[in-house]
Write a protein that holds these residues in place. Structure first.
Motif, PDB file in Angstrom:
ATOM      1  N   MET A 329       0.788  -1.227   0.000  1.00  0.00           N
ATOM      2  CA  MET A 329       0.000   0.000   0.000  1.00  0.00           C
ATOM      3  C   MET A 329       0.820   1.277   0.000  1.00  0.00           C
ATOM      4  O   MET A 329       0.349   2.300  -0.491  1.00  0.00           O
ATOM      5  CB  MET A 329      -0.967   0.019   1.193  1.00  0.00           C
ATOM      6  N   HIS A 330       2.024   1.256   0.536  1.00  0.00           N
ATOM      7  CA  HIS A 330       2.708   2.543   0.725  1.00  0.00           C
ATOM      8  C   HIS A 330       3.960   2.735  -0.104  1.00  0.00           C
ATOM      9  O   HIS A 330       4.482   3.849  -0.189  1.00  0.00           O
ATOM     10  CB  HIS A 330       3.025   2.773   2.203  1.00  0.00           C
ATOM     11  N   GLY A 331       4.466   1.682  -0.751  1.00  0.00           N
ATOM     12  CA  GLY A 331       5.598   1.846  -1.646  1.00  0.00           C
ATOM     13  C   GLY A 331       6.783   2.558  -1.029  1.00  0.00           C
ATOM     14  O   GLY A 331       7.495   3.307  -1.715  1.00  0.00           O
ATOM     15  N   GLY A 332       7.011   2.358   0.256  1.00  0.00           N
ATOM     16  CA  GLY A 332       8.135   2.992   0.934  1.00  0.00           C
ATOM     17  C   GLY A 332       7.843   4.374   1.485  1.00  0.00           C
ATOM     18  O   GLY A 332       8.692   4.958   2.175  1.00  0.00           O
ATOM     19  N   MET A 333       6.673   4.929   1.212  1.00  0.00           N
ATOM     20  CA  MET A 333       6.305   6.236   1.764  1.00  0.00           C
ATOM     21  C   MET A 333       5.916   6.094   3.229  1.00  0.00           C
ATOM     22  O   MET A 333       5.622   4.998   3.715  1.00  0.00           O
ATOM     23  CB  MET A 333       5.145   6.833   0.966  1.00  0.00           C
ATOM     24  N   LEU A 334       5.899   7.209   3.946  1.00  0.00           N
ATOM     25  CA  LEU A 334       5.526   7.205   5.362  1.00  0.00           C
ATOM     26  C   LEU A 334       4.080   6.756   5.514  1.00  0.00           C
ATOM     27  O   LEU A 334       3.205   7.125   4.721  1.00  0.00           O
ATOM     28  CB  LEU A 334       5.727   8.593   5.961  1.00  0.00           C
ATOM     29  N   TRP A 335       3.829   5.963   6.563  1.00  0.00           N
ATOM     30  CA  TRP A 335       2.519   5.360   6.763  1.00  0.00           C
ATOM     31  C   TRP A 335       1.544   6.310   7.441  1.00  0.00           C
ATOM     32  O   TRP A 335       1.928   7.195   8.211  1.00  0.00           O
ATOM     33  CB  TRP A 335       2.663   4.080   7.582  1.00  0.00           C
ATOM     34  N   ALA A 336       0.256   6.061   7.171  1.00  0.00           N
ATOM     35  CA  ALA A 336      -0.818   6.910   7.696  1.00  0.00           C
ATOM     36  C   ALA A 336      -1.266   6.439   9.074  1.00  0.00           C
ATOM     37  O   ALA A 336      -2.460   6.263   9.331  1.00  0.00           O
ATOM     38  CB  ALA A 336      -1.993   6.903   6.727  1.00  0.00           C
ATOM     39  N   GLY A 337      -0.329   6.223   9.977  1.00  0.00           N
ATOM     40  CA  GLY A 337      -0.656   5.732  11.315  1.00  0.00           C
ATOM     41  C   GLY A 337       0.475   4.902  11.863  1.00  0.00           C
ATOM     42  O   GLY A 337       1.599   5.376  11.991  1.00  0.00           O
ATOM     43  N   ALA A 338       0.184   3.626  12.167  1.00  0.00           N
ATOM     44  CA  ALA A 338       1.198   2.749  12.757  1.00  0.00           C
ATOM     45  C   ALA A 338       1.056   1.341  12.208  1.00  0.00           C
ATOM     46  O   ALA A 338      -0.059   0.873  11.938  1.00  0.00           O
ATOM     47  CB  ALA A 338       1.064   2.729  14.279  1.00  0.00           C
ATOM     48  N   ILE A 339       2.197   0.679  12.044  1.00  0.00           N
ATOM     49  CA  ILE A 339       2.252  -0.719  11.600  1.00  0.00           C
ATOM     50  C   ILE A 339       2.929  -1.516  12.701  1.00  0.00           C
ATOM     51  O   ILE A 339       4.115  -1.302  12.978  1.00  0.00           O
ATOM     52  CB  ILE A 339       3.047  -0.855  10.285  1.00  0.00           C
ATOM     53  N   GLU A 340       2.179  -2.412  13.345  1.00  0.00           N
ATOM     54  CA  GLU A 340       2.716  -3.145  14.492  1.00  0.00           C
ATOM     55  C   GLU A 340       2.507  -4.642  14.309  1.00  0.00           C
ATOM     56  O   GLU A 340       1.709  -5.075  13.478  1.00  0.00           O
ATOM     57  CB  GLU A 340       2.052  -2.666  15.783  1.00  0.00           C
TER      58      GLU A 340
END
Length: 432
Positions: A329-340
């Motif tokens: 989904m993000h292609g290395g861009m900063l995420w729209a929240g958190a990935i845990e």
């Protein structure tokens, strides 16, 4: 084909599209809208029953036709229609109808809308079941979430589902892939030629610049079709492990779970005393998403990319998810929240974003940037149409280059034809 005749597309749907029930239904409508913008005529057919949330295709000028499995009446139907392009909605429709398309309309471009790699999702589901069997109380799923592509291939390759799905991909002239991760997996591990694959993610018309303010939002939200196994697993994980940890720190917070086709096992989880609300289908998913402060998407298995997360970004709602949820989904861009990767880390990140307006706004802006960079329909719609045109222009050479696909079509269609004829003969001799 007459030069005066508009391009005609036949879509063979696994189900009738329900854009407000599932991301797959929404994606199908985005593809349809791209075709309509090009002025192409569309006939949508499906052997499935009509669901209660079906899109009004007729209002868009689309002809709707109900078809049957293992019924030669389809031959006459498609021969008369003579489509220029046939789009199969998921590989099972190519298995069932591909040989009939080949027989009646051999020069029609064959396109497969994969939706996601179902064999990848299934392999991950089996891995999760095995993991939970041996480690029922483990909190950290990092090893499960981060296998190498070689390991993933090893889990998929021997499965009947993967062999069927990859074969269907080879048999088609173009395959629409919603996730770049899946494209890499197919190319690097299964050695599918890039020429057969096209990246076509979820699409949005625009990326809104204004959102409901932080102060006017409250509570957590999770949304998704309950018939989709990854969604149901996420609901159970929230109920048993994640939500109790959040409520310890935010005792007044509520989790609102929306989903189409809510089964009794889901409504049985509804517990207002715990702040855990199962609220069935959302009439307006974007409205409820816009009023929530945080979207929870703790997916432990799955494939493709996630409509609920795209909707959250569209509404300016930060999300907390897993590597499975964020994949592709993000292609290395900063995420729209958190990935845990654990229940405790998901809960901690959710509480932090819920309380910290600065972190919340930063996540919102990162989601806005993601939408603009990767998901605008103004980029993906024309690119899809052009790729189809390019393939039609060189279809004979394209198929010659795909010898494996030609070989698989030959053997699959012969065997399927014999089986279908046997089933039809049996049905005639033993009518219900």
């Amino acid at each position: 084909m007459s030069s005066s005749r508009p391009t005609h597309v036949l879509i063979i749907g696994y189900v009738w599209p329900e854009p407000r029930s599932s991301a797959a239904g929404g994606h199908m409508m985005q593809i349809i809208e791209s075709f309509l913008q090009e002025g192409w005529q569309i006939t949508f057919s499906s052997p499935a029953g009509i669901g209660e949330h079906k899109a009004d295709l007729a209002a868009l000028g689309i002809n709707e036709v109900t078809i049957e499995l293992n019924n030669s009446s389809f031959d006459a139907f498609i021969s008369e229609l003579a489509p220029d392009i046939v789009l199969f909605d998921r590989f099972m429709m190519e298995e069932q109808f591909g040989w009939r398309v080949e027989k009646q309309c051999p020069n029609a471009l064959r396109v497969l809308e994969t939706s996601d790699l179902q064999s990848l999702r299934d392999a991950r589901q089996q891995q999760l079941k095995s993991h939970l069997k041996h480690h029922p109380e483990q909190d950290d799923f990092s090893l499960l979430f981060a296998p190498s592509p070689v390991e993933t291939f090893g889990h998929m390759a021997d499965a009947d589902l993967a062999q069927r799905e990859i074969a269907a991909i080879y048999r088609c002239d173009l395959n629409l892939m919603i996730s770049e991760y899946e494209i890499d997996l197919l190319v690097e591990q299964f050695h599918v030629p890039n020429s057969l694959l096209h990246w076509c993610p979820l699409m949005v018309d625009s990326a809104p610049a204004k959102f409901v303010p932080f102060e006017q939002r409250q509570h957590f939200l999770s949304i998704g079709n309950f018939r989709h196994a990854p969604n149901w697993d996420a609901v159970l994980w929230m109920k048993t492990h994640i939500w109790p940890l959040i409520r310890q720190q935010l005792p007044e917070a509520q989790l609102h779970i929306y989903g189409a086709y809510t089964p009794p096992k889901a409504t049985a989880l509804h517990n207002p005393k715990q702040g855990f609300y199962v609220l069935n289908w959302a009439e307006d998913a974007l409205a409820v998403m816009s009023s929530a402060r945080i979207c929870l998407a703790p997916l432990r298995f799955g494939a493709g990319i996630k409509g609920k997360i795209a909707d959250a970004m569209l509404c300016g709602t930060p999300n907390v998810t897993t590597p499975i949820g964020a994949e592709g989904m993000h292609g290395g861009m900063l995420w729209a929240g958190a990935i845990e990767q654990s229940a405790s880390a998901i809960a901690a990140a959710a509480v932090e974003l819920y309380q910290n307006s600065n972190a919340w706004h930063q996540a919102q802006q990162q989601g806005h940037a993601l939408l603009k960079a990767r998901y605008l329909k103004s980029s993906h719609g024309p690119a899809l149409v052009q790729r189809i045109k390019d393939h039609r222009a060189v279809l004979e050479q394209h198929r010659r280059n795909n010898f494996i696909g030609a070989m698989l079509r030959h053997h699959h269609h012969k065997s399927t034809q014999y089986m279908s004829q046997w089933i039809e003969a049996k049905n005639r001799s033993n009518p219900v």
